[in-house]
Each structure stands twice: as structure tokens, then as C-alpha cells.
Scaffold this motif. Structure first.
Motif, PDB file in Angstrom:
ATOM      1  N   PHE A 164       0.817  -1.222   0.000  1.00  0.00           N
ATOM      2  CA  PHE A 164       0.000   0.000   0.000  1.00  0.00           C
ATOM      3  C   PHE A 164       0.849   1.270   0.000  1.00  0.00           C
ATOM      4  N   SER A 165       2.185   1.113  -0.264  1.00  0.00           N
ATOM      5  CA  SER A 165       3.046   2.292  -0.308  1.00  0.00           C
ATOM      6  C   SER A 165       4.133   2.053  -1.366  1.00  0.00           C
ATOM      7  N   ASN A 166       5.242   2.806  -1.290  1.00  0.00           N
ATOM      8  CA  ASN A 166       6.323   2.646  -2.262  1.00  0.00           C
ATOM      9  C   ASN A 166       7.655   2.486  -1.547  1.00  0.00           C
ATOM     10  N   GLU A 167       8.725   2.292  -2.343  1.00  0.00           N
ATOM     11  CA  GLU A 167      10.021   1.973  -1.762  1.00  0.00           C
ATOM     12  C   GLU A 167      10.610   3.113  -0.939  1.00  0.00           C
ATOM     13  N   VAL A 226      -3.768  -0.082  11.038  1.00  0.00           N
ATOM     14  CA  VAL A 226      -2.650  -0.361  10.139  1.00  0.00           C
ATOM     15  C   VAL A 226      -2.360   0.850   9.262  1.00  0.00           C
ATOM     16  N   ASN A 227      -1.246   1.505   9.525  1.00  0.00           N
ATOM     17  CA  ASN A 227      -0.754   2.583   8.662  1.00  0.00           C
ATOM     18  C   ASN A 227       0.748   2.684   8.844  1.00  0.00           C
ATOM     19  N   GLY A 286      -4.366  -1.006   1.236  1.00  0.00           N
ATOM     20  CA  GLY A 286      -3.822  -1.976   0.297  1.00  0.00           C
ATOM     21  C   GLY A 286      -4.824  -3.022  -0.138  1.00  0.00           C
ATOM     22  N   THR A 287      -4.314  -4.193  -0.479  1.00  0.00           N
ATOM     23  CA  THR A 287      -5.129  -5.285  -1.003  1.00  0.00           C
ATOM     24  C   THR A 287      -5.314  -6.365   0.061  1.00  0.00           C
ATOM     25  N   THR A 288      -5.799  -7.513  -0.381  1.00  0.00           N
ATOM     26  CA  THR A 288      -5.965  -8.637   0.541  1.00  0.00           C
ATOM     27  C   THR A 288      -4.617  -9.146   1.064  1.00  0.00           C
ATOM     28  N   ILE A 289      -3.540  -8.787   0.370  1.00  0.00           N
ATOM     29  CA  ILE A 289      -2.205  -9.173   0.844  1.00  0.00           C
ATOM     30  C   ILE A 289      -1.920  -8.532   2.201  1.00  0.00           C
ATOM     31  N   THR A 290      -2.287  -7.254   2.341  1.00  0.00           N
ATOM     32  CA  THR A 290      -2.097  -6.570   3.615  1.00  0.00           C
ATOM     33  C   THR A 290      -2.870  -7.256   4.723  1.00  0.00           C
ATOM     34  N   ILE A 291      -4.140  -7.586   4.450  1.00  0.00           N
ATOM     35  CA  ILE A 291      -4.971  -8.251   5.462  1.00  0.00           C
ATOM     36  C   ILE A 291      -4.357  -9.589   5.853  1.00  0.00           C
ATOM     37  N   ALA A 292      -3.903 -10.356   4.862  1.00  0.00           N
ATOM     38  CA  ALA A 292      -3.317 -11.672   5.129  1.00  0.00           C
ATOM     39  C   ALA A 292      -2.063 -11.556   6.000  1.00  0.00           C
TER      40      ALA A 292
END
Length: 443
Positions: free
Chosen positions: A241-244, A296-297, A378-384
Motif C-alpha cells: 500500500f506504499s512505495n520503496e 494499520v498505517n 492496500g489489497t488482501t495481501i495486507t490483510i493476510a
């Protein structure tokens, strides 16, 4: 301790280049069209697994070989690996599997280097100052850990991956040349011929006589697996949900925890009950990990990560100092090798399974309610990944509490105090004998 600081400084120079390269390669892999979390985590697996599997053999050799030569040759091999990756990248042939192979070989060479330095530390620092020495070296490395996540993405954009490889190679050369020129400390080593079966019997007998140590190893295996999940998934979590650039800032804040933890331990005069403290610290660490899901942030992950790393650093320093204090120097390499196999196997296992865990949980949470999923960026990846963090935190609390009640483990602090008292007594007798020999009446 002056020589100790010199050796630490030289090894840290080498690590600076390696960390810059590793971080830049992580970004490069995740940004490839075919890049996945699984391919990313498998690189972590190959970076750890070979050294873990060979740890007992490495420990046996370290107890018998020159520690100076081990450190030099180990860094030469790792530097050659970086040169190979640089060449592949320059000719646009670099693939994730190339990184896996070179990382595997590099992990073995690095295990030789760090095992040799780990054993040499006992000849550089008295037992009562081991925790302080570990704290200082950890704080120095933490300073690198803070700067690398910020600098590496910038260098990745400004000078390119091939020049980052060049920095890595230069830092290796500086460290290698310096170790070639300096006079290395004399470290006690066993004169026994290499016999892996006898080494295993020696270690087995040592652990058998101290039942609490075996239980402690079981505890650290479980903890290593849980912490391994956190370590390998933290970067993919931020990048989901962010960048490098924000990743670099967050990791720099997280690295401050290592500085604080190392600083606290470097200033500690004496820890009476290191093992008891380790369990209490891990319970608190579990509480922090278990609460990250609440909000979550980037700010929460940065602060929460910093506190978690602070506690983990304290636990790790006390664990290393404990084993250095209670294990005879001549067999420290062998025992640390076998311990490295038992405990170290947990992290590669977590790296190997983490990608599958994320993929599975991502599919499971894809059907959750909108209100719940909207709570997370973000996506479901963040939740997982957050679910994995939460479960790991709860497990960390439960496991720490249960193992803390083990009778054998409760006796380990007494063993630690016994070793410190024995060294203090031996040192006092040595000083008396030296004073007697140098007295005027003896001349």
C-alpha cells in the motif's frame, strides 16, 4: 576491548555494502513483471538455509582453524558472489534464481565469518562484559540498518544497481585488506582431529548434562519461526500500500529500535537473570505484534516495528552473551554450529512457508465483508500479512509463558551466575600471582 571494536568496525564496513545490495535487490525483484512474494521469500530462504544445514560442520571447522583466515577467506568468497551478480545484471541476464544460488553460497561463507568472530569475542572480552560488548556491536550495526533503507532506494534510482554492486565489492576489499594487515588476537582452539561423530557426541553430552539448555533450544526454535514470518513479510506489507521510499523511511525508524536496544545493553552493568528477562521481553514483544491490526498505517508500523525490534535486540544480545559465558571457548564453535542448525532451521522454514501462507489467507479473506476489508489499506495481501502478525504475536505470548515455567530453564540463570563467579575468582588469583611475581622481593 579496543581490538574488539576494531574487528567489529571492519566487519561492519563489509556489512554496509552487503546490506545496500540486499535491499536494492529486494526492490528489484519485487518490481520485476514476474516478481511475486513467493519468489521474494524464496530468496530469503536460500540466503539462510544452506548455512543452517551446514552449521554443525562449520562450527567444527571454526574450532580448529585460524579465526583470522576464516574471516578473510569468507569475505573473499562473498565478494566474488557479488561480482558474479553484478556481471549478470550488467549483461541483463540476472534472474531471481541466480540470486538464490549466489545467496546460498554467500550464506555459508558469512556463517564461517560470523562464527569465527563469535568465538573470537570470548578472547577479546571478559564474561562479565559480554552483554555490554554485544550491545555496542549491535548498536553500531543498527546505525547501518537505519541508513541503508533510506540511502539504498535513492542510490538505486540515482546510480543504478550495477554501481551499488561496486560499492559492495569495495567495502569487502577494505575489510579484507585491513584484516590481512592487522595482528589478530590469539584464540584458544581444539587440537583434536576433525571427527564429526565425536563432535556431535561432545555437544550431545554437554546438552544432556544441562537439561534446561535443550528446553531453551526448543523455545528459540519456535520463536525463530514466528519472528522469521515477521521479518520476511514486513517489506511486502509496506509495498502493498506504499512505495520503496516510504518503505525506506519506515525501516529506518524500525532500525532505531536496534540502536536503542543495543545502547541499553551496552550501558548495562550486570544482568542477574538473563534467561528470565528473555522470556519477559518476548511476552511483551508478543503483545505489540498482536495489537498491530488495530490501526494499520505507516506510522503504526514504524513505531510498532521499532518497539518490536528493540525488544528482540535485547533478547538476542542476552541469548548470545549467555551462551558465550556458559560454553567453553574450545567447543563454542561446535556447540554454536549445532545450535545454529536446531534454531536456525526455523527461519528458513518460515521463509519457505510465508509466501504460501499469504497466498492462502489472501484467498480466504477475499470474501470478507466490505467494512472489515476497508479497515486495512492496500489489497488482501495486507490483510493476510496482518493476520499472520497477529497470530504470531499471540503464539509468542503463549509459548514464552509456558516455557518460562519449565524447571530446567529456571536453573539456567544460576548456571550463568556460577560461570561469572568462577571467571572472577580465576582472574583474582591470576592478578595475585602476577603481583607476587613482579614484587621487589622476587627480583
Amino acid at each position: 576491548m579496543k581490538k574488539y571494536f576494531l574487528y567489529v568496525g571492519l566487519i561492519m564496513i563489509s556489512l554496509l555494502g552487503t546490506d545496500l545490495t540486499d535491499f536494492a535487490l529486494s526492490i528489484w525483484v519485487l518490481k520485476q513483471p514476474e516478481g511475486t512474494i513467493t519468489s521474494y521469500t524464496m530468496i530469503w530462504f536460500f540466503e539462510a538455509a544452506p548455512a543452517v544445514l551446514l552449521a554443525p560442520f562449520i562450527g567444527s571447522f571454526v574450532d580448529r582453524w585460524s579465526k583470522k583466515k576464516i574471516i578473510i577467506y569468507g569475505q573473499i568468497i562473498t565478494g566474488i558472489g557479488s561480482s558474479i551478480l553484478m556481471s549478470l545484471f550488467y549483461f541483463e541476464h540476472l534472474q531471481p534464481w541466480h540470486i538464490m544460488i549466489v545467496s546460498g553460497i554467500g550464506s555459508i561463507a558469512s556463517m564461517f565469518v560470523f562464527s569465527a568472530f563469535y568465538v573470537a569475542t570470548t578472547a577479546l572480552v571478559s564474561k562479565d562484559k559480554l552483554i555490554k560488548a554485544q550491545g555496542v556491536s549491535t548498536a553500531i550495526y543498527a546505525a547501518i540498518s537505519i541508513g541503508v533503507p533510506v540511502v539504498s532506494p535513492v542510490l538505486f534510482k540515482m546510480i543504478g544497481m550495477e554501481r551499488i554492486f561496486m560499492i559492495d565489492i569495495i567495502t569487502f576489499l577494505i575489510s579484507i585488506l585491513a584484516f590481512l594487515m592487522i595482528r589478530f588476537v590469539v584464540v584458544a582452539k581444539t587440537e583434536e582431529e576433525f571427527n564429526f561423530r565425536n563432535d556431535w557426541k561432545l555437544v550431545k553430552e554437554f546438552l544432556k548434562e544441562r537439561k534446561g539448555l535443550r528446553s531453551l533450544l526448543g523455545f528459540f526454535f519456535i520463536i525463530g519461526f514466528l519472528i522469521g514470518l515477521i521479518k520476511v513479510l514486513f517489506t511486502p506489507l509496506i509495498l502493498d500500500f506504499s512505495n520503496e521510499y516510504y518503505l525506506g523511511l519506515v525501516l529506518s525508524v524500525v532500525g532505531i529500535g536496534t540502536v536503542i536496544g543495543g545502547g541499553i545493553m551496552s550501558m548495562s552493568k550486570k544482568i542477574e537473570h538473563p534467561i528470565k528477562t528473555i522470556f519477559n521481553v518476548n511476552i511483551l514483544l508478543g503483545v505489540i505484534l498482536g495489537c498491530l491490526w488495530i490501526n494499520v498505517n505507516l506510522y503504526v508500523l514504524a513505531i510498532g516495528g521499532m518497539l518490536a525490534v528493540l525488544l528482540f535486540t535485547i533478547s538476542d544480545i542476552m541469548n548470545n552473551a549467555f551462551f558465550q559465558a556458559v560454553v567453553p571457548t574450545k567447543m563454542l564453535g561446535r556447540l554454536s554450529g549445532f545450535v545454529g542448525l536446531v534454531i536456525g532451521a526455523s527461519e528458513p522454514l518460515s521463509y519457505m512457508l510465508s509466501g504460501a501462507f499469504v497466498d492462502y489467507l489472501s484467498n480466504v479473506v477475499s470474501d470478507v465483508s466490505y467494512e472489515f476489508s476497508n479497515h486495512f489499506p492496500g489489497t488482501t495481501i495486507t490483510i493476510a500479512i496482518i493476520l499472520i502478525f497477529t497470530i504470531s504475536g499471540v503464539m509468542l505470548m503463549i509459548v514464552s509463558y509456558l516455557f518460562q515455567r519449565n524447571k530446567g530453564i529456571k536453573n539456567l540463570d544460576a548456571l550463568y551466575q556460577e560461570k561469572l563467579k568462577k571467571e572472577s575468582k580465576d582472574q583474582s588469583e591470576h592478578n595475585k600471582n602476577t603481583a607476587h611475581i613482579n614484587s621487589p622481593s622476587m627480583k
